[in-house]
Write an enzyme that holds these catalytic residues in place. Structure first.
Site, PDB file in Angstrom:
ATOM      1  N   LYS A  40      -0.008   3.246  -4.107  1.00  0.00           N
ATOM      2  CA  LYS A  40       1.147   3.870  -4.769  1.00  0.00           C
ATOM      3  C   LYS A  40       1.176   5.387  -4.583  1.00  0.00           C
ATOM      4  O   LYS A  40       2.242   5.986  -4.394  1.00  0.00           O
ATOM      5  CB  LYS A  40       1.166   3.501  -6.254  1.00  0.00           C
ATOM      6  CG  LYS A  40       1.394   2.004  -6.472  1.00  0.00           C
ATOM      7  CD  LYS A  40       1.516   1.631  -7.912  1.00  0.00           C
ATOM      8  CE  LYS A  40       1.404   0.115  -8.090  1.00  0.00           C
ATOM      9  NZ  LYS A  40       2.339  -0.665  -7.280  1.00  0.00           N
ATOM     10  N   ALA A  42      -0.247   7.261  -2.051  1.00  0.00           N
ATOM     11  CA  ALA A  42       0.068   7.592  -0.659  1.00  0.00           C
ATOM     12  C   ALA A  42       1.518   7.249  -0.338  1.00  0.00           C
ATOM     13  O   ALA A  42       2.199   7.985   0.380  1.00  0.00           O
ATOM     14  CB  ALA A  42      -0.880   6.853   0.277  1.00  0.00           C
ATOM     15  N   ASN A  43       2.000   6.139  -0.866  1.00  0.00           N
ATOM     16  CA  ASN A  43       3.405   5.770  -0.619  1.00  0.00           C
ATOM     17  C   ASN A  43       4.349   6.852  -1.140  1.00  0.00           C
ATOM     18  O   ASN A  43       5.319   7.224  -0.469  1.00  0.00           O
ATOM     19  CB  ASN A  43       3.747   4.457  -1.323  1.00  0.00           C
ATOM     20  CG  ASN A  43       3.086   3.249  -0.686  1.00  0.00           C
ATOM     21  OD1 ASN A  43       2.582   3.332   0.430  1.00  0.00           O
ATOM     22  ND2 ASN A  43       3.086   2.130  -1.395  1.00  0.00           N
ATOM     23  N   ASN A 182       9.392   0.686 -13.894  1.00  0.00           N
ATOM     24  CA  ASN A 182      10.399  -0.352 -13.653  1.00  0.00           C
ATOM     25  C   ASN A 182      10.608  -1.101 -14.986  1.00  0.00           C
ATOM     26  O   ASN A 182       9.989  -0.761 -15.996  1.00  0.00           O
ATOM     27  CB  ASN A 182       9.997  -1.267 -12.486  1.00  0.00           C
ATOM     28  CG  ASN A 182       8.733  -2.076 -12.770  1.00  0.00           C
ATOM     29  OD1 ASN A 182       8.335  -2.253 -13.923  1.00  0.00           O
ATOM     30  ND2 ASN A 182       8.105  -2.563 -11.720  1.00  0.00           N
ATOM     31  N   ASP A 245       8.045   3.250  -5.134  1.00  0.00           N
ATOM     32  CA  ASP A 245       7.416   4.495  -4.683  1.00  0.00           C
ATOM     33  C   ASP A 245       8.400   5.328  -3.866  1.00  0.00           C
ATOM     34  O   ASP A 245       8.431   6.560  -3.972  1.00  0.00           O
ATOM     35  CB  ASP A 245       6.170   4.186  -3.844  1.00  0.00           C
ATOM     36  CG  ASP A 245       5.143   3.372  -4.617  1.00  0.00           C
ATOM     37  OD1 ASP A 245       5.004   3.604  -5.831  1.00  0.00           O
ATOM     38  OD2 ASP A 245       4.500   2.498  -4.007  1.00  0.00           O
ATOM     39  N   ARG A 278      13.176  -3.243   5.309  1.00  0.00           N
ATOM     40  CA  ARG A 278      12.143  -3.163   6.355  1.00  0.00           C
ATOM     41  C   ARG A 278      10.830  -3.716   5.806  1.00  0.00           C
ATOM     42  O   ARG A 278      10.631  -3.773   4.597  1.00  0.00           O
ATOM     43  CB  ARG A 278      11.931  -1.698   6.762  1.00  0.00           C
ATOM     44  CG  ARG A 278      13.195  -1.027   7.199  1.00  0.00           C
ATOM     45  CD  ARG A 278      12.976   0.468   7.311  1.00  0.00           C
ATOM     46  NE  ARG A 278      14.211   1.133   7.670  1.00  0.00           N
ATOM     47  CZ  ARG A 278      14.380   2.446   7.663  1.00  0.00           C
ATOM     48  NH1 ARG A 278      13.391   3.242   7.334  1.00  0.00           N
ATOM     49  NH2 ARG A 278      15.530   2.977   8.006  1.00  0.00           N
ATOM     50  N   GLY A 280       6.756  -3.789   4.985  1.00  0.00           N
ATOM     51  CA  GLY A 280       5.614  -2.923   4.707  1.00  0.00           C
ATOM     52  C   GLY A 280       5.941  -1.811   3.739  1.00  0.00           C
ATOM     53  O   GLY A 280       7.088  -1.634   3.308  1.00  0.00           O
TER      54      GLY A 280
END
Ligand code: RIB
Length: 294
Positions: A40, A42-43, A182, A245, A278, A280
């Site tokens: 989370k 890094a995203n 969320n 994220d 998309r 990933g």
């Protein structure tokens, strides 16, 4: 000055695509397996950098191939990794099943993230230079509390994504400026199922809340303003991993540019809508030009 500092997790996502996730005691056949850089923290760093933010990441990766790839992914996205430590042992991993509706189920093994129990040398100095500190709950809570307290001391705006959902330690929310849960996380923290009522309950502890509502958009509530609901673009999701994220990363970039909250939420929703189309996590985060083109 660094615009956005992320204190958070890095995980290698071990992703299985299957028609549906197995129940307990059940085996199902999957279709495909991929390793995708995620986590989370890094995203959010990658999402904010792609959206045009100047971003630095504080955290840890393991001394393994996953760690090298996680660091490289951040650097290739333009994220400053000077305070991303490499520690002995494995990197964090997330074991993800994505079903045919694009929904996911995730088990996280902290690995190197678990070693980040407090701020390290240089961390508070970096946080003090930031406009915004992004926090999530995949690092030990002691580190989250230290980061939030440091930001509070230096009047840096703190944004917390309370995920994975868990009861929060007393005092944490008092140091947070903007909470972005969320629906599920909002319900767990507030004890109230309805998102509108949950937002009002959360305003007793934080000045501003944005609750993401998936395909239904997002809801903003603040102590001194009327609530605002912003719809999300209607798209067909193939993989929702990292959508929240992406929303947060894009949101703070827009807010940092001085855009009003409803406009920032629309922009963040556009980014998240691109992400879910998309596969990933970090691999699906849109660039600024793509968000602008929607
Ligand atoms: O929010 C999505 C992330 O949650 C994934 O990338 C996975 O690493 C888990 O941390």
């Amino acid at each position: 000055m660094t615009g956005i500092v992320v204190l958070g997790s890095t995980n290698m996502d071990l992703v299985t695509y299957a028609a549906r996730a197995p129940g307990l005691g059940e085996t199902v056949m999957g279709r495909e397996f991929r390793t995708v850089p995620g986590g989370k923290g890094a995203n959010q760093a990658v999402a904010a950098a792609h959206a045009g933010g100047e971003v630095a990441m504080i955290g840890a990766v393991g001394a393994d191939e996953f760690g090298e790839r996680l660091r490289h992914t951040l650097e290739a996205s333009g994220v400053d990794t000077d305070l991303l430590r490499t520690v002995e042992g494995p990197s964090g991993t997330a074991h993800v099943v994505v079903d045919d509706e694009g929904g996911n189920a995730i088990v996280v093994i902290p690995g190197a993230n678990g070693t980040v129990t407090e701020l390290g040398p240089g961390d508070e100095t970096l946080i003090a230079t930031a406009g915004t500190l992004l926090l999530q709950l995949e690092l030990p809570l002691s580190a989250v509390l230290s980061g939030a307290a440091a930001a509070h001391r230096h009047s840096v705006r703190t944004v917390l994504t309370p995920a994975p959902a868990q009861p929060l330690p007393p005092g944490l929310l008092a140091t947070i400026d903007l909470l972005v849960p969320n629906e599920h996380e909002a319900a767990v923290i507030s004890g109230v199922a309805d998102p509108h009522a949950a937002a009002q309950a959360l305003l007793r502890q934080v000045p501003e809340v944005v609750i993401t509502l998936g395909a239904k958009g997002s809801l903003y509530a603040a102590r001194d303003a009327d609530p605002v609901t912003v719809p999300a673009p209607q798209v067909t999701a193939v993989d929702t991993t990292g959508a929240g994220d992406t929303f947060v990363g894009a949101l703070v970039v827009a807010l940092g540019e001085g855009r009003p909250m409803p406009e920032a939420m629309r922009w963040a929703s556009a980014a998240a809508a691109l992400c879910v189309q998309r596969h990933g996590a970090s691999t699906s985060m849109p660039y600024r030009s793509e968000i602008e083109a929607t």
